[in-house]
Design an enzyme around this catalytic site. Sequence first.
Site, short mmCIF file in Angstrom:
data_model
loop_
_atom_site.label_atom_id
_atom_site.label_comp_id
_atom_site.label_asym_id
_atom_site.label_seq_id
_atom_site.Cartn_x
_atom_site.Cartn_y
_atom_site.Cartn_z
N ASP A 39 0.77 -1.26 0.00
CA ASP A 39 0.00 0.00 0.00
C ASP A 39 0.80 1.31 0.00
O ASP A 39 1.78 1.43 0.74
CB ASP A 39 -0.86 0.09 1.26
CG ASP A 39 -1.57 -1.19 1.60
OD1 ASP A 39 -1.52 -2.14 0.82
OD2 ASP A 39 -2.18 -1.23 2.68
N PHE A 98 1.96 -0.90 10.02
CA PHE A 98 1.02 -1.06 8.91
C PHE A 98 0.61 0.32 8.36
O PHE A 98 1.05 1.36 8.84
CB PHE A 98 -0.21 -1.86 9.38
CG PHE A 98 -0.02 -3.36 9.35
CD1 PHE A 98 1.24 -3.94 9.27
CD2 PHE A 98 -1.12 -4.22 9.42
CE1 PHE A 98 1.41 -5.32 9.23
CE2 PHE A 98 -0.97 -5.60 9.39
CZ PHE A 98 0.29 -6.16 9.29
C1 FRU Z 1 -3.85 -3.70 2.71
C2 FRU Z 1 -3.22 -4.10 4.04
C3 FRU Z 1 -3.56 -3.08 5.10
C4 FRU Z 1 -2.43 -3.24 6.07
C5 FRU Z 1 -1.28 -3.52 5.16
C6 FRU Z 1 -0.25 -4.43 5.74
O1 FRU Z 1 -3.19 -4.13 1.59
O2 FRU Z 1 -3.63 -5.39 4.39
O3 FRU Z 1 -4.83 -3.27 5.70
O4 FRU Z 1 -2.24 -2.08 6.83
O5 FRU Z 1 -1.80 -4.08 3.98
O6 FRU Z 1 0.90 -4.47 4.96
#
Ligand code: FRU
Length: 497
Positions: A39, A98
């Site tokens: 992300d 995250f």
């Molecule tokens: C979305 C996700 C988010 C999380 C991140 C972890 O792609 O699952 O919800 O913060 O990736 O890498």
Amino acid sequence: MTSQVLREARKYEEASEKTIVEDVRPAFHLSARTGWMNDPNGLSYYGGQYHLFYQYHPYDCHWGPMHWGHAVSDNLLRWEYLPAALAPDELYDRDGCFSGSALTLPDGRHLLMYTGVIREQQLNGTMLETQAQCLAVGDGIDYEKYENNPVITAGDLPEGSSPHDFRDPKMWQKEDGTYRCVVGNCTSDGSGQILLFGSRDGFSWTFRKVLMSNHDRFGKMWECPDFFPLGDKWVLLTSPQDMLPSGFEYHNGNGTLCLIGDFDQETETFTEQHDQAVDYGIDFYAPQTFLTPDGRRVMIGWMQNWDTCDFRSQKITWFGQMSLPRELWVENGRLYQRPVRELEDLRKNKVAYEDLSFSGTISLDEVKGRMVDMEVTIRPEEGRELYRKFAIRFAQNEQFQTSLSFHPRDSILKIDRKFSGSRRAIIHQRRSLVNSGDGSLKLRIILDRLSAEIFVNDGEQVLSAIVYTEQAADGISFFADGVVHMDVVKYDLYMDA
Ligand code: FRU
């Protein structure tokens, strides 16, 4: 003070990046500096530059303990890597930093909010994650985690909300100077919801309300929410996991959802009026938006799909790239997207063909390449039977091709990347219902070495897909079953234009 864990990541990425050959990367899409990227995070304009952070595992091209990678740009297309910004180095985020967002504090510091993850073994031996929201403050390069982290925890959740899926805070500042953030969450029965929190100073946060509940309509857990005004509407973006397809919408399993509606700022009530997918291709997830200094709402997504990550080849030492930054607007209750206008500054070597009438397969002089901005408009021949099929093939040689085909009778546009270098039996096609009353269609195709983004009918729909085709396959050809009239305007895209 930078921690040992972050220092090591910074040392590692600097050395490892040097082993990656520059021209196997996308040119104007940000890709992982080294290792794994997912992300986009912390998209913001700070200190006179655009900042794009990302979910990052520098040590491997598979997902792992999440760091935040970091890059800056003057034009949203030419990115320069900065040292990793966050590493999982505190008790409250030891299993991952995250996704999250960024804003500028009144005193000029850059504030990041992210999800701290800890994983604990249960009595029955299974591992359980707890997620909470944390802050870090910095100067655009180095960030210090806040001493009172985490700032939003399980204790702040309304009853029936799970602290195990509670992530991806997106903050913004209101006109009155106070702050809000939306966070993805789900109820204990696994249905997604978006929670709204508020703060006077950006540091101390309280729960305000459940902004939106899924009630099991669109997938399960709702990840990576974003909420913003656009024209006279408000838009809620989120990326639901485990979606079921519905007609020609939501075919991607983990997909992207856009809800358009009205927002009563007094009662903080969002009333949904329209829903749609954000992208109709194969690879697009977890988008985030921000406002440019000149007032454009720009969105960038992760140009990948969790279910197609095995498309990666053995040889690469980096994996993951972002989509083009896209300007957003709402028209007739739909979310429209177009590439940021800065892309036009990279154009060179214009080639134009007007009102070509053809059937069968043709190629056009100087229409080829893998870094391309090409507009194609088609229409049927007046007074003749409607053509049966139109197709564009690109990234093409004897062995490879990616195709876009259009069947005017049922108005279906299909992208097919079966012959794009994949050795895996994963999804390679996506069909999408497009607007074409009479067999007319307008496509803008942006190629950047390892991807294709197709903007349909001036941004009414977008299809994004990764390809891994060798760069030597740079042919483009056109096909018509029946007679098609076509205009083509094609530019090469150059980073030093
Ligand atoms: C979305 C996700 C988010 C999380 C991140 C972890 O792609 O699952 O919800 O913060 O990736 O890498």
